[in-house]
Structure formats: structure tokens, C-alpha cells
Design a protein around this motif. Structure first.
Motif: not given
Length: 284
Positions: A46-57, A160-164, A186-192
């Protein structure tokens, strides 16, 4: 360095000062689940992210299949398909070394066709085994991925939306240079996404990693052969057994680096106390 190492394994350049900034993470918990009737295990996080718009992905990450179209490979594929149908992720990420030797490359497109059906979006990067097959041309694997509807990332990002998602070539590739981070937003969750932990460490310069929340990589196979109390006997890469598998934090940054044991093994080799694994992430 012998010819095999020069073709298939990372450059023999270490960044010891940078590697010291990565320590075993004590915050992020993983739940290890054995798939009934299968060699596969699932590591659920379960990975916490700052932007709740990404919750549940949901994100599934696999690496190092080394596909050689054997009976064992085909069985693993069917077990993986069943897991994916039950888990229903939004994204499937492929961390490189999907192929094995050149004589089995003809069966790789069929594997990719089946994987493409398992999630709305499938993204991939090359590993050292793809980069090592230099006689095939720089765009050979990029073309195979794209022909099968898979987004191929090399020094590039996809959003994809707020996920990059940003993908880097393997550190053994000539293209692993002059890398630029995605712009801060701001608001984007960045994944490498890159093949090996060596690549994550090598990219840790000029603040490249500071805005990433998560880095996903493999390459080590978890050592593939592990002994009780000792752990892996050997891991490929510049830092020995330090990054064999597990979750690591980059000191001073929010970044978590997840190193997978991989879902396959080289043709003719075996695993011992190191089962093939699936990383299953749910953003919360």
C-alpha cells in the motif's frame, strides 16, 4: 571485463558516495502472499501518495522474465494471467530483460501480445539483455513493444492524469547519459522505471531524483540462489548484495526504491529460496 559481461551486464563504474544515500526502508510495509499451486509470490504494498486523486490506482510491476518459451515459462504466464484477471490493475510495468537469448526472440511478440491484454496501459523499458544485443539495432525492441501496443519509455515520460511515469534505459546502454528529470509540477506523482538499482544510483545527480516518489527496478533476481541466514550468494551489479531485493529509501528525499526478485530466470538456471515474484502496488 570479459566479452559476456561487456555485452549483458552494467558498466563497471561505481558511485559509492551515492549508493550510501540508499538505506533499507523501515517505513513501507509489504505483504508477501504465496499464490496457491504456483511458484509465484505476490508482494502487495500500500503506497501512500500526496495527491488523493491517485488513491485506489493499482500498479503491477514485473521484471526479468528472460522469456525462452519453455514449459515453465508458459506455466508462469498462465498463473500470472490468472492473478492479473483477479487483481485488475490500472497499469502493468515491465522492467526489462523480458527476452533471453537471440534464438528465442521469435516468441517474444506473442508474449507481449498476451501481456498487453492484462491492463488498460502497459509500459516498458529495456534491460541489459536487450541493450546487449547490439547487432539488432537501437530501435529493435522499441519497435516490438510499440507494434504490440505497449508504451516504450527511454529517457522519456508518459502521463495518465496526475501520475507520470519516466523510463530510463539500462545503465549498460549508450543512451544512459544526459538524462533530464521531468519538470516539477504540483500535484503530480512521479514514478521512475529503470532496469537495475545501479541505474537509480547512477541517475542520482543534480537533483534528478528529488521529485520522484517511487523507483521500480529489478535485474538482481534477488540473487536467485539464497541460503538461510546468509542471503544471496551473488548478485549482478556494482554493489554486491546490498540491493539484492526489497525496499530502500533515499536519504533526504521522499523516494522509495523497490527492487524486485524478478518473475523468471535465465534459461538453464534455477532458483533456490528465492521464488519468482510480482510486485502489486495500490496507491493510498
Amino acid at each position: 571485463m570479459n566479452s559476456f559481461d561487456s555485452r549483458y551486464y552494467p558498466l563497471k563504474r561505481k558511485f559509492p558516495a551515492r549508493s550510501k544515500k540508499f538505506m533499507r526502508d523501515r517505513e513501507l510495509a509489504e505483504q508477501c502472499i504465496k499464490i496457491s499451486g504456483s511458484r509465484l509470490i505476490v508482494k502487495k504494498i500500500m503506497f501512500p501518495v500526496a495527491n488523493t486523486a491517485n488513491a485506489g490506482k493499482k500498479i503491477v510491476f514485473i521484471s526479468d522474465w528472460h522469456w525462452h518459451d519453455s514449459a515453465g515459462n508458459r506455466q508462469t504466464l498462465q498463473e500470472f494471467i490468472r492473478f492479473m484477471e483477479n487483481y485488475s490493475p490500472d497499469f502493468l510495468l515491465l522492467g526489462g530483460d523480458m527476452c533471453d537469448d537471440a534464438d528465442t526472440l521469435s516468441s517474444l511478440p506473442e508474449l507481449l501480445k498476451q501481456l498487453r491484454l492484462l491492463a488498460p496501459q502497459v509500459l516498458a523499458v529495456n534491460g541489459n539483455w536487450e541493450s546487449g544485443k547490439r547487432w539488432l539495432g537501437a530501435d529493435f525492441f522499441a519497435g516490438i513493444y510499440r507494434d504490440n501496443g505497449i508504451i516504450f519509455l527511454e529517457n522519456s515520460s508518459w502521463r495518465s492524469g496526475n501520475l507520470r511515469f519516466t523510463g530510463l534505459p539500462d545503465i549498460s546502454s549508450i543512451n544512459f547519459r544526459n538524462i533530464l528529470p521531468p519538470p516539477e509540477e504540483t500535484g503530480v506523482t512521479d514514478i521512475l522505471l529503470t532496469h537495475s538499482p545501479d541505474g537509480v544510483v547512477a541517475s542520482d545527480k543534480n537533483g534528478f531524483l528529488k521529485n520522484f516518489s517511487l523507483a521500480l527496478c529489478g535485474h538482481t533476481h534477488g540473487g536467485q540462489v539464497r541460503l538461510p541466514l546468509i542471503g544471496p550468494l551473488y548478485c549482478p551489479g556494482s554493489y554486491g548484495r546490498k540491493f539484492a531485493r526489497g525496499i530502500f529509501s533515499r536519504q533526504g528525499y521522499k523516494l522509495k526504491m523497490l527492487v524486485s526478485s524478478g518473475i523468471g530466470e535465465h534459461n538453464g538456471t534455477f532458483r533456490f529460496l528465492c521464488p519468482p515474484e510480482i510486485i502489486a502496488l495500490e496507491l493510498v
